[in-house]
Design a protein around this motif. Structure first.
Motif, short mmCIF file in Angstrom:
data_model
loop_
_atom_site.label_atom_id
_atom_site.label_comp_id
_atom_site.label_asym_id
_atom_site.label_seq_id
_atom_site.Cartn_x
_atom_site.Cartn_y
_atom_site.Cartn_z
N ARG A 60 -90.57 71.85 -8.95
CA ARG A 60 -89.80 70.61 -8.88
C ARG A 60 -89.90 69.97 -7.50
NH1 ARG A 60 -83.99 70.12 -11.40
NH2 ARG A 60 -84.60 67.97 -11.07
N VAL A 61 -89.86 70.80 -6.46
CA VAL A 61 -90.01 70.26 -5.11
C VAL A 61 -91.37 69.58 -4.96
CG1 VAL A 61 -90.20 70.85 -2.67
CG2 VAL A 61 -88.46 71.95 -4.07
N ALA A 62 -92.42 70.21 -5.51
CA ALA A 62 -93.78 69.71 -5.34
C ALA A 62 -94.08 68.48 -6.19
CB ALA A 62 -94.78 70.81 -5.68
N SER A 63 -93.40 68.36 -7.34
CA SER A 63 -93.80 67.32 -8.29
C SER A 63 -92.80 66.19 -8.50
CB SER A 63 -94.10 67.96 -9.65
OG SER A 63 -92.93 68.57 -10.19
N GLU A 64 -91.53 66.40 -8.14
CA GLU A 64 -90.52 65.38 -8.41
C GLU A 64 -90.02 64.75 -7.11
OE1 GLU A 64 -87.39 66.54 -11.03
OE2 GLU A 64 -88.70 67.84 -12.22
N PRO A 65 -90.36 63.49 -6.88
CA PRO A 65 -89.93 62.82 -5.64
C PRO A 65 -88.43 62.86 -5.43
CG PRO A 65 -91.60 61.52 -6.77
CD PRO A 65 -91.22 62.63 -7.71
N GLN A 66 -87.64 62.71 -6.50
CA GLN A 66 -86.19 62.71 -6.34
C GLN A 66 -85.70 64.07 -5.86
OE1 GLN A 66 -83.62 62.96 -9.80
NE2 GLN A 66 -82.31 61.33 -8.98
N PHE A 67 -86.22 65.13 -6.44
CA PHE A 67 -85.82 66.47 -6.04
C PHE A 67 -86.15 66.71 -4.58
CE2 PHE A 67 -85.74 71.07 -5.99
CZ PHE A 67 -84.76 71.39 -6.90
N LEU A 68 -87.36 66.32 -4.19
CA LEU A 68 -87.78 66.49 -2.79
C LEU A 68 -86.92 65.64 -1.87
CD1 LEU A 68 -89.69 67.50 -0.59
CD2 LEU A 68 -91.27 65.68 -1.24
N ARG A 69 -86.62 64.42 -2.28
CA ARG A 69 -85.83 63.51 -1.46
C ARG A 69 -84.43 64.09 -1.19
NH1 ARG A 69 -87.04 59.36 -4.07
NH2 ARG A 69 -85.37 59.35 -5.61
N VAL A 70 -83.80 64.58 -2.23
CA VAL A 70 -82.45 65.15 -2.07
C VAL A 70 -82.50 66.40 -1.20
CG1 VAL A 70 -80.56 66.29 -3.31
CG2 VAL A 70 -81.55 64.18 -4.21
N LEU A 71 -83.54 67.19 -1.37
CA LEU A 71 -83.69 68.39 -0.55
C LEU A 71 -83.86 68.03 0.93
CD1 LEU A 71 -83.69 71.37 -1.40
CD2 LEU A 71 -86.19 71.32 -1.25
N GLU A 72 -84.70 67.04 1.20
CA GLU A 72 -84.91 66.60 2.58
C GLU A 72 -83.62 66.06 3.20
OE1 GLU A 72 -88.14 63.83 2.15
OE2 GLU A 72 -89.59 65.29 2.93
N ILE A 73 -82.85 65.33 2.40
CA ILE A 73 -81.58 64.79 2.91
C ILE A 73 -80.63 65.92 3.27
CG2 ILE A 73 -79.50 63.50 2.27
CD1 ILE A 73 -81.34 61.74 0.50
N SER A 74 -80.49 66.89 2.36
CA SER A 74 -79.52 67.97 2.59
C SER A 74 -79.95 68.90 3.71
CB SER A 74 -79.30 68.76 1.29
OG SER A 74 -80.50 69.39 0.88
N TRP A 75 -81.26 69.06 3.92
CA TRP A 75 -81.74 69.98 4.94
C TRP A 75 -81.99 69.31 6.29
CZ3 TRP A 75 -85.89 73.75 2.47
CH2 TRP A 75 -85.24 74.60 1.57
N HIS A 76 -82.45 68.05 6.26
CA HIS A 76 -82.91 67.42 7.50
C HIS A 76 -82.18 66.14 7.89
CE1 HIS A 76 -86.13 70.29 7.20
NE2 HIS A 76 -86.66 69.73 6.14
N LYS A 77 -81.40 65.55 6.97
CA LYS A 77 -80.81 64.25 7.26
C LYS A 77 -79.29 64.26 7.24
CE LYS A 77 -84.79 62.03 7.39
NZ LYS A 77 -85.13 60.94 6.47
N CYS A 78 -78.70 65.46 7.29
CA CYS A 78 -77.24 65.54 7.24
C CYS A 78 -76.72 66.48 8.31
CB CYS A 78 -76.78 66.04 5.86
SG CYS A 78 -74.99 66.13 5.69
N GLU A 79 -75.75 65.99 9.11
CA GLU A 79 -75.05 66.83 10.08
C GLU A 79 -73.75 67.30 9.43
OE1 GLU A 79 -74.44 64.54 13.56
OE2 GLU A 79 -76.55 64.56 14.17
N TYR A 80 -73.64 68.59 9.26
CA TYR A 80 -72.49 69.14 8.54
C TYR A 80 -71.31 69.33 9.49
CZ TYR A 80 -75.76 69.80 4.74
OH TYR A 80 -76.70 69.59 3.73
N VAL A 81 -70.80 68.20 9.99
CA VAL A 81 -69.64 68.19 10.87
C VAL A 81 -68.67 67.12 10.37
CG1 VAL A 81 -70.93 69.01 12.87
CG2 VAL A 81 -70.78 66.56 12.44
#
Length: 223
Positions: free
Chosen positions: A99-120
């Motif tokens: 899913r990460v490799a083939s679905e842009p939405q899945f990858l997008r959400v993963l990138e947001i949660s891992w790289h685009k969010c400060e958990y503060v």
């Protein structure tokens, strides 16, 4: 008429979530306001508050929309008592990678949660939820490996917790490195064989080869 209204409400909710994904990815979660998401979605802020209590709830719903199918697969792990639980764990890991490799939405959400969010601040509770989700995934993997040992599919000497940590580390490591630079390797074709190699190794844990002991040479006699 009520059904149509319900369908319209769901459509609006999905439109808001789609907009949130786009804006979060572009600007980061902390730098995004609900007004900006409303503008991107073409709705009012009131429409967002009708569906979501705040930005934290919106962010969490965005994550859940993508990861719910994975949670359903995990819930069915013990469904058939005669089957090998390792096969189910393998299917879940490969499903995630594909899913990460083939679905842009899945990858997008993963990138947001891992790289685009400060958990503060207001997002601190989301971090706790993610930690709970990760711990739950680890525990389910551990239970699956333990069950496989009990059913004779894996050696009794296997430590289920170690096996679970190893599998999670491999999957997360593949995804983290691929999302940072997707030219390093093709995730879709490399991921499953790497997971399979790890799981095959668990069936017959290899001990370190015994080294041949070479006795030290005697010191030369002094004349």
């Amino acid at each position: 008429m009520a059904r149509k209204t319900k369908e319209q409400a769901q459509e609006t909710r999905n439109t808001i979530l789609d907009a949130a994904e786009a804006v979060f990815q572009e600007r980061g979660v902390s730098n995004t306001s609900l007004a900006e998401i409303a503008s991107e979605a073409g709705v009012t802020r009131g429409a967002i508050y009708w569906h979501f209590e705040n930005k934290t709830a919106l962010f969490e719903a965005m994550i859940q929309r993508v990861f719910d199918p994975l949670e359903a697969m995990l819930a069915n792990l013990r469904a058939h008592e005669s089957e090998n639980p390792v096969d189910a764990l393998r299917d879940i890991a490969v499903y995630f990678l594909e899913r990460v490799a083939s679905e842009p939405q899945f990858l997008r959400v993963l990138e947001i949660s891992w790289h685009k969010c400060e958990y503060v601040g207001e997002m601190a509770t989301i971090r706790n939820n993610h930690l709970e989700c990760g711990n739950r995934y680890l525990s389910i993997n551990e239970a699956g490996f333990k069950l496989a040992c009990e059913r004779g599919f894996l050696p009794q000497s296997l430590e289920p917790r170690q096996a679970a940590v190893g599998l999670m580390s491999i999957v997360d490591g593949l995804v983290v490195n691929w999302t940072l630079d997707n030219t390093l390797f093709p995730l879709a074709s490399f991921g499953p064989p790497i997971v399979d190699a790890y799981l095959r190794g668990l069936k017959e844990p290899q001990s370190l080869p015994k080294q041949k002991i070479v006795p030290p040479k005697p010191a030369p006699k002094k004349k």
